[in-house]
Motif scaffolding. Sequence first.
Motif, PDB file in Angstrom:
ATOM      1  N   VAL A   1       8.742  15.748 -12.980  1.00 45.25           N
ATOM      2  CA  VAL A   1       7.383  15.677 -12.438  1.00 45.25           C
ATOM      3  C   VAL A   1       7.495  15.325 -10.960  1.00 45.25           C
ATOM      4  CG1 VAL A   1       5.155  14.505 -12.551  1.00 45.25           C
ATOM      5  CG2 VAL A   1       6.455  14.925 -14.647  1.00 45.25           C
ATOM      6  N   VAL A   2       6.792  16.071 -10.100  1.00 43.07           N
ATOM      7  CA  VAL A   2       6.829  15.853  -8.656  1.00 43.07           C
ATOM      8  C   VAL A   2       5.438  15.437  -8.191  1.00 43.07           C
ATOM      9  CG1 VAL A   2       7.238  16.920  -6.399  1.00 43.07           C
ATOM     10  CG2 VAL A   2       8.663  17.555  -8.372  1.00 43.07           C
ATOM     11  N   TYR A   3       5.379  14.366  -7.397  1.00 44.10           N
ATOM     12  CA  TYR A   3       4.116  13.889  -6.843  1.00 44.10           C
ATOM     13  C   TYR A   3       4.146  13.969  -5.327  1.00 44.10           C
ATOM     14  CZ  TYR A   3       2.804  11.915 -11.359  1.00 44.10           C
ATOM     15  OH  TYR A   3       2.457  11.755 -12.672  1.00 44.10           O
ATOM     16  N   LEU A   4       3.039  14.378  -4.738  1.00 40.70           N
ATOM     17  CA  LEU A   4       2.832  14.329  -3.302  1.00 40.70           C
ATOM     18  C   LEU A   4       2.212  12.966  -3.004  1.00 40.70           C
ATOM     19  CD1 LEU A   4       2.506  15.931  -0.521  1.00 40.70           C
ATOM     20  CD2 LEU A   4       0.143  16.165  -1.248  1.00 40.70           C
ATOM     21  N   VAL A   5       2.742  12.259  -2.021  1.00 41.24           N
ATOM     22  CA  VAL A   5       2.182  10.967  -1.619  1.00 41.24           C
ATOM     23  C   VAL A   5       1.333  11.177  -0.376  1.00 41.24           C
ATOM     24  CG1 VAL A   5       2.704   8.619  -0.866  1.00 41.24           C
ATOM     25  CG2 VAL A   5       4.173   9.730  -2.564  1.00 41.24           C
TER      26      VAL A   5
ATOM     27  N   TYR B   1      -3.277   7.554  -4.311  1.00 35.94           N
ATOM     28  CA  TYR B   1      -2.595   8.268  -3.228  1.00 35.94           C
ATOM     29  C   TYR B   1      -1.572   9.281  -3.747  1.00 35.94           C
ATOM     30  CZ  TYR B   1      -4.636   4.589  -0.378  1.00 35.94           C
ATOM     31  OH  TYR B   1      -5.518   3.724   0.244  1.00 35.94           O
ATOM     32  N   LEU B   2      -1.543   9.515  -5.052  1.00 34.02           N
ATOM     33  CA  LEU B   2      -0.586  10.436  -5.640  1.00 34.02           C
ATOM     34  C   LEU B   2      -1.296  11.693  -6.116  1.00 34.02           C
ATOM     35  CD1 LEU B   2       1.536   8.005  -7.835  1.00 34.02           C
ATOM     36  CD2 LEU B   2       2.094   8.895  -5.562  1.00 34.02           C
ATOM     37  N   VAL B   3      -0.686  12.844  -5.828  1.00 34.11           N
ATOM     38  CA  VAL B   3      -1.210  14.129  -6.292  1.00 34.11           C
ATOM     39  C   VAL B   3      -0.076  14.831  -7.040  1.00 34.11           C
ATOM     40  CG1 VAL B   3      -2.174  16.353  -5.612  1.00 34.11           C
ATOM     41  CG2 VAL B   3      -2.735  14.301  -4.298  1.00 34.11           C
ATOM     42  N   LYS B   4      -0.298  15.083  -8.319  1.00 32.51           N
ATOM     43  CA  LYS B   4       0.732  15.755  -9.133  1.00 32.51           C
ATOM     44  C   LYS B   4       0.865  17.201  -8.691  1.00 32.51           C
ATOM     45  CE  LYS B   4       2.072  16.548 -13.884  1.00 32.51           C
ATOM     46  NZ  LYS B   4       1.676  16.384 -15.286  1.00 32.51           N
ATOM     47  N   GLN B   5       2.091  17.621  -8.434  1.00 29.43           N
ATOM     48  CA  GLN B   5       2.375  18.987  -7.998  1.00 29.43           C
ATOM     49  C   GLN B   5       2.805  19.822  -9.202  1.00 29.43           C
ATOM     50  OE1 GLN B   5       2.176  19.863  -4.361  1.00 29.43           O
ATOM     51  NE2 GLN B   5       0.886  18.152  -4.945  1.00 29.43           N
ATOM     52  N   GLU B   6       2.372  21.062  -9.227  1.00 26.84           N
ATOM     53  CA  GLU B   6       2.797  21.969 -10.286  1.00 26.84           C
ATOM     54  C   GLU B   6       4.222  22.434  -9.980  1.00 26.84           C
ATOM     55  OE1 GLU B   6       1.031  22.413 -13.025  1.00 26.84           O
ATOM     56  OE2 GLU B   6      -0.473  21.083 -12.164  1.00 26.84           O
ATOM     57  N   THR B   7       5.061  22.433 -10.992  1.00 26.82           N
ATOM     58  CA  THR B   7       6.458  22.850 -10.791  1.00 26.82           C
ATOM     59  C   THR B   7       6.733  24.174 -11.459  1.00 26.82           C
ATOM     60  OG1 THR B   7       7.136  21.541 -12.711  1.00 26.82           O
ATOM     61  CG2 THR B   7       7.369  20.537 -10.550  1.00 26.82           C
TER      62      THR B   7
END
Length: 50
Positions: free
Chosen positions: A11-15, A44-50
């Motif tokens: 899981v990747v999050y954008l800060v 402040y976290l946005v889950k990125q689609e992988t």
Amino acid sequence: MNVGQRHGKPVVYLVKSGEMQRDGYVFYRSVNGVWLTKEVPVKYLVKQET
């Protein structure tokens, strides 16, 4: 025994660091160039689609 193996999909999050800084959070740069902060609240976290 299998130690250190990963399980499941990463899981990747954008800060949203710019927004954090504007809201008063302080960032520090370590000796090896990594940016650090005491905490990152969930807002402040946005889950990125992988």
